[in-house]
Design a protein around this motif. Structure first.
Motif, PDB file in Angstrom:
ATOM      1  N   ASN A   1      -4.483 -14.815   8.835  1.00 32.51           N
ATOM      2  CA  ASN A   1      -4.190 -13.517   8.216  1.00 32.51           C
ATOM      3  C   ASN A   1      -3.115 -13.668   7.146  1.00 32.51           C
ATOM      4  N   ASN A   2      -3.291 -12.960   6.044  1.00 30.03           N
ATOM      5  CA  ASN A   2      -2.267 -13.054   5.010  1.00 30.03           C
ATOM      6  C   ASN A   2      -1.880 -11.702   4.435  1.00 30.03           C
ATOM      7  N   GLY A   3      -2.343 -10.626   5.048  1.00 29.87           N
ATOM      8  CA  GLY A   3      -1.960  -9.336   4.499  1.00 29.87           C
ATOM      9  C   GLY A   3      -2.176  -8.194   5.462  1.00 29.87           C
ATOM     10  N   LEU A   4      -1.365  -7.171   5.304  1.00 31.35           N
ATOM     11  CA  LEU A   4      -1.575  -5.894   5.983  1.00 31.35           C
ATOM     12  C   LEU A   4      -1.498  -4.847   4.883  1.00 31.35           C
ATOM     13  N   THR A   5      -2.604  -4.170   4.636  1.00 31.30           N
ATOM     14  CA  THR A   5      -2.565  -3.106   3.650  1.00 31.30           C
ATOM     15  C   THR A   5      -2.532  -1.785   4.406  1.00 31.30           C
ATOM     16  N   VAL A   6      -1.551  -0.969   4.090  1.00 33.73           N
ATOM     17  CA  VAL A   6      -1.433   0.321   4.763  1.00 33.73           C
ATOM     18  C   VAL A   6      -1.649   1.403   3.706  1.00 33.73           C
ATOM     19  N   LEU A   7      -2.652   2.218   3.914  1.00 31.96           N
ATOM     20  CA  LEU A   7      -2.970   3.251   2.924  1.00 31.96           C
ATOM     21  C   LEU A   7      -2.967   4.617   3.589  1.00 31.96           C
TER      22      LEU A   7
ATOM     23  N   GLY B   1       0.824  -1.197   0.000  1.00 34.90           N
ATOM     24  CA  GLY B   1       0.000   0.000   0.000  1.00 34.90           C
ATOM     25  C   GLY B   1       0.859   1.248   0.000  1.00 34.90           C
ATOM     26  N   ASP B   2       0.221   2.405  -0.266  1.00 35.05           N
ATOM     27  CA  ASP B   2       0.999   3.645  -0.349  1.00 35.05           C
ATOM     28  C   ASP B   2       1.309   4.231   1.027  1.00 35.05           C
ATOM     29  N   GLY B   3       0.837   3.559   2.083  1.00 34.22           N
ATOM     30  CA  GLY B   3       1.066   4.088   3.427  1.00 34.22           C
ATOM     31  C   GLY B   3       2.270   3.460   4.107  1.00 34.22           C
TER      32      GLY B   3
END
Lengths: 387, 428
Positions: free
Chosen positions: B341-347, B285-287
């Motif tokens: 859990n398989n992801g952390l998206t940081v925006l 993610g863009d964060g």
């Protein structure tokens, strides 16, 4: 450092309502520009200028009305107008009126359209009727006498055809349509009618672009114009007319403009696809019935208003899971469309031309210009209103 | 039929190149880990006491209601407590706190197992006791799906991974082709299906070529689905592959579906005797400064993982457990990575400019469940229970496509969640 909570999803399509309205506005501008050029070339600069002034006044009146409303209800005026798009209503209303309407009549119609067609229902997104069509109905019914005689452009194809009861022999039809330069010129919009509804080819291109850009759905225009073409082809065949009859039905009046710019108004059309199919086929049937059986020159406007009225009912009819109800929805669409088509074909079957047997349509040598635009008395008597 | 129902799916920009070809980042194991003692909504009972020594692979808790699922320790060390903590689904649940001694002593909870020689029933028991669970995000105990193999015709391995940003399935498959083959064949045996396939998106050309090579000579086909969302949802996947719709479970139409990462985990258990102790997690993610796939023990906090990827790039971010479509934003980063859990998206958080609904119907055309999100939202506003029921509100899976597509940027999905909660309350 702050971590914000927001409900999922956190990913949004780049398309926005503002963007959709911007592209719609650009298309309406293109149609307006064509009208300015056509009227300037065919009738003179004063006609072209009149289109510009009418459009400017309508847009100003629309925005001013909403500005007053937002001021009075203590809302942010700029934000309110920018998310309510009053200029779209004003532009469409102007494009579906004829050029001889007085400025005063246009302004009053726009104000009424915005207030009673839109704001009283709760503003953008809540209105039942297409506000532009609502305003145009007011304009046609209340300001029929407020015409500026200096800007007469002669009878429109729909008015002419209406005088003959929408039934003509091939030969008489040829004479009649030659006044407008034939069907080819009609496709290119080189004839007087309402300001913006003439250039079918340009409007169709606008429609195709907006469908490609996913600004509008394709079902409403395709089913509307398609039904009018197919049903009038069948009606024409019953009376010995050729394909030209169906082509004329599509090109004349507001069918293409209404199909592309008014049937696709999402606010006043059903939300489901089967609903939109019923909506479009229904409007097409009403348009043909009004043309064949009523005194109105063109039935597009009222057919749209009538179907707008039925939109909540159609939505309710289609409520439910679209997958689990797929078979039921198909059945509903088929039954509803079949009933409407049969009625329309029946009306078409009993339709009669108003031209006495053996009589011929009067020939006029030139196509319409400012000089030859004097309207034959007989036409005005039959078509008291509008386009 | 789709002519009257709309496409019911949509192509999403995946942003997968942020991580899919990058080297996997192996984090320094944290000093303390927390194991969430839950499986879905069900609690798990601890099997060790505070103060006990555990090793990598020690069975530390189990779910034992109508389903059975053991949990295993991912590190060696000492159990130092059980605390209530918010998990990645934003529920307060018990977490077992384990202090890591960094010795990585292993205690294999079970022996490697030859699935080819074993009977189907023995293999099923193995899957159950090895704690295999759906790694696509649901965490559903795997053995349950195979309890009733009667009538199963089609066995599907889901490697579609349709959430934007996430690339763990892709990465795991690319890096573990032989394990994938073993796991898939073992599951295929369990399913007793007539045919089996691995489904991946058609744009993953390199993966498709590798899979075809790997599965040559086996009964497993490689099938592709278009790059659309939600192609990885069971119902949409079954529709795309089999052109069938079902009411509740895919078994109704003879299908059984498991995630590709689950198959790899099963192979690891079969060949090496190790359960799920570590997870590959996409951090993207863009964060986040340096998006990566990271390999961490279960129970590592999101904070540690994000810091290992260069930290946040903005003062106002959203951290999402999972992908951005279905994962929820969580107002803190102290939650831990659970086995599913398989992801952390940081925006970066950018407020949306919401305008009024124009009834365009795009949400209705896109809904993969065939619902009318706009009508449900309107009925929810006036709390019209009868209409909400008629609109089949409870069939919503909260895939988020209606909010995604909404040009007015309305939180359509959240409106449906409110409607579902309201219906649940009204039932009581």
């Amino acid at each position: 450092m702050k971590l914000t909570f927001e409900p999922a999803p956190h990913y949004r399509s780049p398309q926005s309502t503002g963007g959709i309205m911007k592209e719609l506005t650009l298309c309406l501008c293109a149609v307006t520009l064509f009208a300015v050029i056509y009227y300037t070339m065919a009738f003179g600069a004063s006609y072209g200028l009149r289109v510009v002034i009418m459009m400017a006044l309508a847009v100003l009146a629309g925005c001013a009305t909403e500005a007053v409303y937002y001021k009075a209800t203590k809302q942010d005026v700029v934000k309110g107008i920018c998310s309510s798009y009053p200029w779209v209503t004003a532009m469409i209303l102007t494009l579906i009126s004829s050029i001889d309407n007085s400025y005063y009549a246009i302004i009053v119609s726009v104000v009424i359209a915005i207030i009673f067609g839109k704001l009283v229902f709760g503003g953008f997104g809540q209105n039942i009727f297409n506000p532009a069509a609502f305003g145009e109905a007011i304009l046609m019914n209340s300001f029929a006498a407020a015409k500026s005689a200096d800007f007469a452009t002669g009878a429109t194809p729909t008015q002419a055809m209406n005088a003959y009861g929408w039934m003509l022999s091939a030969e008489n039809f040829g004479t009649m349509v030659n006044r407008y330069g034939g069907l080819g010129k009609m496709l290119l919009g080189q004839y007087p009618s309402t300001i913006g509804s003439t250039c079918a080819i340009l409007i169709l291109i606008c429609g195709a672009v907006m469908i490609y850009r996913k600004d509008i759905d394709w079902q409403a225009p395709v089913f509307y114009i398609g039904t009018i073409f197919v049903v009038s082809l069948l009606i024409g065949l019953m009376h010995g007319a050729g394909v030209w009859y169906a082509v004329f039905q599509v090109l004349a009046g507001g069918v293409v403009f209404g199909g592309v710019f008014m049937m696709t108004d999402p606010v006043t059309s059903p939300v489901t696809i089967p609903g939109r199919v019923i909506f479009a086929v229904g409007a097409a049937c009403f348009t043909l019935i009004f043309r064949l059986r009523s005194n109105m020159a063109d039935g597009v406007l009222y057919s749209i208003l009538l179907m707008n009225m039925l939109t909540p009912a159609i939505d309710k009819l289609m409520d439910g899971n679209q997958i689990k109800n797929a078979a039921k929805n198909v059945r509903t669409v088929l039954i509803a469309c079949a009933v409407m088509l049969v009625i329309t074909l029946g009306v078409g079957f009993i339709a009669e031309g108003k031209l006495p047997a053996g009589a011929a349509v009067e020939k006029t040598s030139e196509t319409v210009t400012a000089e030859t635009a004097a309207v034959p008395e007989v036409l005005y008597a039959d078509t008291a209103s509008g386009n | 039929m789709s002519f009257l129902t709309g496409p019911m799916h949509h192509h999403l920009e995946g942003h997968k190149d942020l991580t899919n070809h990058k080297e996997i980042l192996r984090l320094e194991e944290p000093d303390v880990i927390w194991i969430p003692l839950n499986n879905g909504a069900a609690p798990c009972t601890p099997l060790v006491n505070v103060g006990d020594e555990v090793k990598v692979g020690t069975k530390i808790a189990e779910r034992n209601d109508h389903f059975y699922l053991p949990l295993f320790s991912p590190v060696s060390g000492t159990v130092t407590g059980i605390e209530k903590k918010m998990n990645s689904a934003m529920k307060m649940v018990d977490h077992m706190r384990i202090e890591n001694d960094h010795k990585k002593t292993v205690e294999k909870p079970f022996e490697p197992f030859d699935y080819e020689k074993a009977t189907r029933e023995e293999l099923l028991d193995f899957v159950k006791n090895a704690g295999m669970l759906g790694l696509g995000g649901a965490g559903f105990p795997t053995y349950v799906k195979y309890l009733k193999p009667e009538g199963i015709k089609s066995f599907i391995i889901n490697g579609v991974e349709c959430e934007p940003y996430l690339t763990t399935d892709y990465r795991s498959m690319m890096d573990n082709l032989e394990l994938l083959k073993t796991g898939v064949l073992a599951m295929f045996k369990l399913s007793k299906a007539e045919r089996g396939c691995v489904a991946v998106k058609e744009d993953k050309v390199d993966l498709i070529a590798e899979l075809k090579k790997t599965f040559e000579g086996t009964p497993i086909e490689i099938r592709t689905v278009p790059d659309i969302y939600p192609a990885g949802w069971e119902r949409t996947l079954v529709w795309l592959l089999e052109q069938k719709r079902y009411d509740r479970l895919p078994a109704e139409v003879g299908c059984i579906i498991n995630n590709a990462s689950t198959a790899i985990a099963l192979a690891d258990a079969l060949l090496n005797g190790m359960p799920v102790t570590h997870k590959l997690v996409t951090v993207s993610g863009d964060g986040v400064a340096d998006p990566h796939n990271v390999y961490v023990p279960v129970g590592t906090t999101a904070h540690d993982i994000v810091q290992a990827c260069g930290g946040y790039t903005s003062e106002d971010c959203m951290i999402i457990a999972g992908g951005p479509m279905m994962g929820s934003a969580i107002p803190n980063d102290t939650f831990v990575i659970g086995p599913a859990n398989n992801g952390l998206t940081v925006l970066k958080h950018e407020p949306l400019d919401v305008v009024k609904c124009l009834r365009c119907g795009k949400c209705t055309e896109m809904c993969p469940s065939g619902l009318e999100p706009v009508r449900i939202n309107n009925a929810e506003k006036v709390k019209d229970i009868e209409t909400l029921k008629k609109l089949d509100t409870l069939s919503c899976i909260e895939c988020g496509l209606c909010s995604y597509i909404c040009p007015s940027k309305i939180d359509v999905t959240e409106g449906i969640r409110r409607a579902k909660r309201y219906l649940a309350l009204a039932k009581k």
